[in-house]
Design a protein around this motif. Structure first.
Motif, short mmCIF file in Angstrom:
data_model
loop_
_atom_site.label_atom_id
_atom_site.label_comp_id
_atom_site.label_asym_id
_atom_site.label_seq_id
_atom_site.Cartn_x
_atom_site.Cartn_y
_atom_site.Cartn_z
N UNK A 244 134.26 -38.13 -44.00
CA UNK A 244 135.38 -37.21 -44.13
C UNK A 244 135.18 -36.07 -43.14
N UNK A 245 136.12 -35.93 -42.22
CA UNK A 245 135.94 -34.94 -41.16
C UNK A 245 136.74 -33.66 -41.43
N UNK A 246 137.68 -33.71 -42.39
CA UNK A 246 138.45 -32.51 -42.70
C UNK A 246 139.17 -32.69 -44.01
N UNK A 247 139.72 -31.58 -44.55
CA UNK A 247 140.54 -31.66 -45.74
C UNK A 247 141.93 -32.18 -45.36
N UNK A 248 142.68 -32.64 -46.36
CA UNK A 248 143.98 -33.27 -46.08
C UNK A 248 145.13 -32.27 -46.08
N UNK A 397 148.37 -36.46 -42.83
CA UNK A 397 149.74 -36.98 -42.75
C UNK A 397 150.67 -35.86 -42.30
N UNK A 398 151.58 -36.14 -41.38
CA UNK A 398 152.49 -35.08 -40.91
C UNK A 398 153.48 -34.64 -41.96
N UNK A 399 153.66 -35.42 -43.02
CA UNK A 399 154.57 -35.06 -44.11
C UNK A 399 153.82 -34.75 -45.40
N UNK A 400 152.98 -35.71 -45.83
CA UNK A 400 152.34 -35.61 -47.14
C UNK A 400 151.34 -34.45 -47.20
N UNK A 401 150.89 -33.98 -46.05
CA UNK A 401 149.93 -32.88 -46.05
C UNK A 401 150.50 -31.62 -46.68
N UNK A 402 151.82 -31.49 -46.76
CA UNK A 402 152.41 -30.32 -47.42
C UNK A 402 152.02 -30.28 -48.90
N UNK A 403 151.91 -31.44 -49.56
CA UNK A 403 151.53 -31.45 -50.98
C UNK A 403 150.11 -30.94 -51.15
N UNK A 404 149.23 -31.37 -50.28
CA UNK A 404 147.84 -30.88 -50.35
C UNK A 404 147.79 -29.38 -50.05
N UNK A 405 148.60 -28.97 -49.08
CA UNK A 405 148.62 -27.55 -48.72
C UNK A 405 149.10 -26.71 -49.90
#
Length: 463
Positions: A244-248, A397-405
């Motif tokens: 794992x190189x970074x958070x999502x 993910x260019x879209x799903x990363x908003x949920x993690x954010x």
């Protein structure tokens, strides 16, 4: 009477009636002579009428010739065809060698029968009685027609159908449309061994390909079409996970690029609904943690003013698709309202906010090949746009990363778990949590704890 039929029946029927089908004794004597000649041509001895042929060394040419004579005299080809049997070259050779041992004694016995001698044939008694195997049960379904039947009954979501369609097409091609009841566990393993490729990981094979086969064949088992599921328990070994190189979640520089671009200039020829999607969807995802597809399917009537004074958006299966099929109402952050979102919604009046409902031209009635929904197309367009902006790290993910954010910013802001779950449409495994489902008023109050998205690249205020 044909020789192969006689050996199969054991000659135990009505003897007078059979005598009319046996022909002349000279016929069987002639055939016996042809068999003797085939052996003597190569210096071999056939042996006595009730003896097996002598076990002598012979050339390949001799064996081929004798097998040809045996095939003709015994009418082997027509016998196998009528029985629906297809043998490999190796199996055919073995079968002819066995027939050869019985051909001489059979011809001799048939000659006696033609002369009226029906005394017992002791040679037949040494063989087990012929019993025709029961026909193998068939399901009447190929892998593809199984998929069609499963889709028709279960009515899965379009995303599942589109994802599993290629799997079942591949399965059907691998087994050449074979009846699913004839596919064994060994066959399933053979197919499994072909699935991992440089472009398809072991994880994808397990989660998509083998799962699709297992679910479809499981349906066939439940519906009594097959006796067992050959794909049950089949999986491929998954190697060590990539580090794992970074958070999502988006990093600040990444979300800043996207949110700044929402208010930047757009191409002059871009359609109005595409421009609107770029302008508002990232903001709604950022402040609500909603799935991008849930936002791109929103209609003007889904944006409502709550009696408590704030605005909400209603995420409903009626507008398109919601994971789990559960509708929910989510408050909209004042920062989005301040930017003019409500005025935009009112300008639309009614109907979809982010796609043209009249723009879809393709129509198909095939449930196994559904047309991609327009809100899904819009979601995919947004992903391409974000990549074009320079947010290119493939680890997010260019879209799903908003949920993690959203989830990470919410937890850091001290918003309790049940509120975070309510925003995102997540469910809890704790049954007791169902009794503590927050109201939309609770959500609106907690939402105010979220920090504003503030520009960091040369700007000093909220975006």
């Amino acid at each position: 009477m044909r020789l192969m039929d006689w050996r199969g029946s054991g000659m135990r029927g009505s003897l007078p009636s059979m005598s009319r089908t046996l022909g002349q004794p000279t016929q069987w004597g002639l055939h016996y002579g042809q068999l003797v000649d085939a052996h003597s041509k190569f210096g071999r001895s056939l042996g006595g009428p009730d003896e097996d042929p002598a076990d002598e060394a012979e050339s390949p040419a001799a064996r081929r010739h004798i097998r040809q004579v045996v095939t003709e005299l015994g009418q082997v080809a027509s016998f196998l065809g009528e029985q629906g049997l297809r043998l490999t070259d190796e199996a055919t050779a073995t079968f002819l060698d066995l027939v050869e041992r019985e051909l001489g004694p059979a011809l001799t016995t048939l000659g006696r029968r033609a002369e009226g001698d029906y005394s017992p044939d002791v040679r037949v008694e040494r063989h087990p009685e012929f019993r025709k195997a029961a026909p193998e049960k068939r399901a009447g379904l190929s892998p593809w027609s199984l998929f069609e039947a499963w889709v028709k009954e279960r009515k899965p979501g379009d995303a599942t159908v589109n994802r599993w369609r290629a799997v079942m097409r591949g399965l059907d091609a691998f087994f050449e449309g074979r009846d699913i009841a004839a596919i064994t566990a060994e066959d399933a393993l053979a197919w499994k061994d072909t699935l991992v490729t440089p472009e398809r990981s072991a994880g994808v094979v397990n989660d998509v390909w083998l799962r699709a086969a297992r679910v479809n064949f499981g349906w066939a088992l439940d519906n009594k079409r097959i006796a067992s599921n050959p794909f049950e328990g089949v999986s491929v070994a998954v190697g060590k996970a990539a580090p794992k190189v970074r958070e999502r979640e988006f990093e600040e520089a990444e979300w800043s690029i996207i949110l700044k671009a929402t208010t930047g200039p757009q191409p002059g020829r871009i359609a109005a609904h595409n421009a609107a999607a770029r302008r508002w969807v990232p903001w709604l995802c950022a402040y609500t943690g909603s799935r991008p597809g849930e936002v791109t399917q929103l209609r003007a009537e889904d944006i409502q003013h709550h009696k408590a004074g704030f605005w909400v958006m209603k995420i409903s299966p009626e507008a398109g698709a919601v994971k789990g099929g559960q509708a929910r109402t989510v408050p909209i952050h004042p920062h989005v309202i301040e930017q003019g979102f409500v005025e935009f919604v009112q300008s639309v009046g009614k109907g979809p906010l982010f796609y043209d409902p009249n723009g879809q031209r393709v129509k198909r009635d095939d449930p196994t090949n559904p047309v991609q929904a327009p809100w899904v197309k819009q979601r995919n367009k947004l992903a391409e746009w974000v990549r074009d902006l320079g947010v290119t790290d493939t680890n997010i993910s260019p879209n799903h990363a908003w949920r993690h954010t959203f989830k990470r910013r919410a937890v850091r802001a001290g918003i309790e778990k049940r509120i975070r779950f309510a925003f995102c449409g997540h469910t809890s495994s704790d049954v007791g949590d169902e009794y503590e489902t927050p109201t939309v008023e609770d959500m609106a109050k907690e939402m105010m704890k979220l920090p504003l998205f503030v520009a960091t690249q040369g700007d000093s205020g909220a975006l």
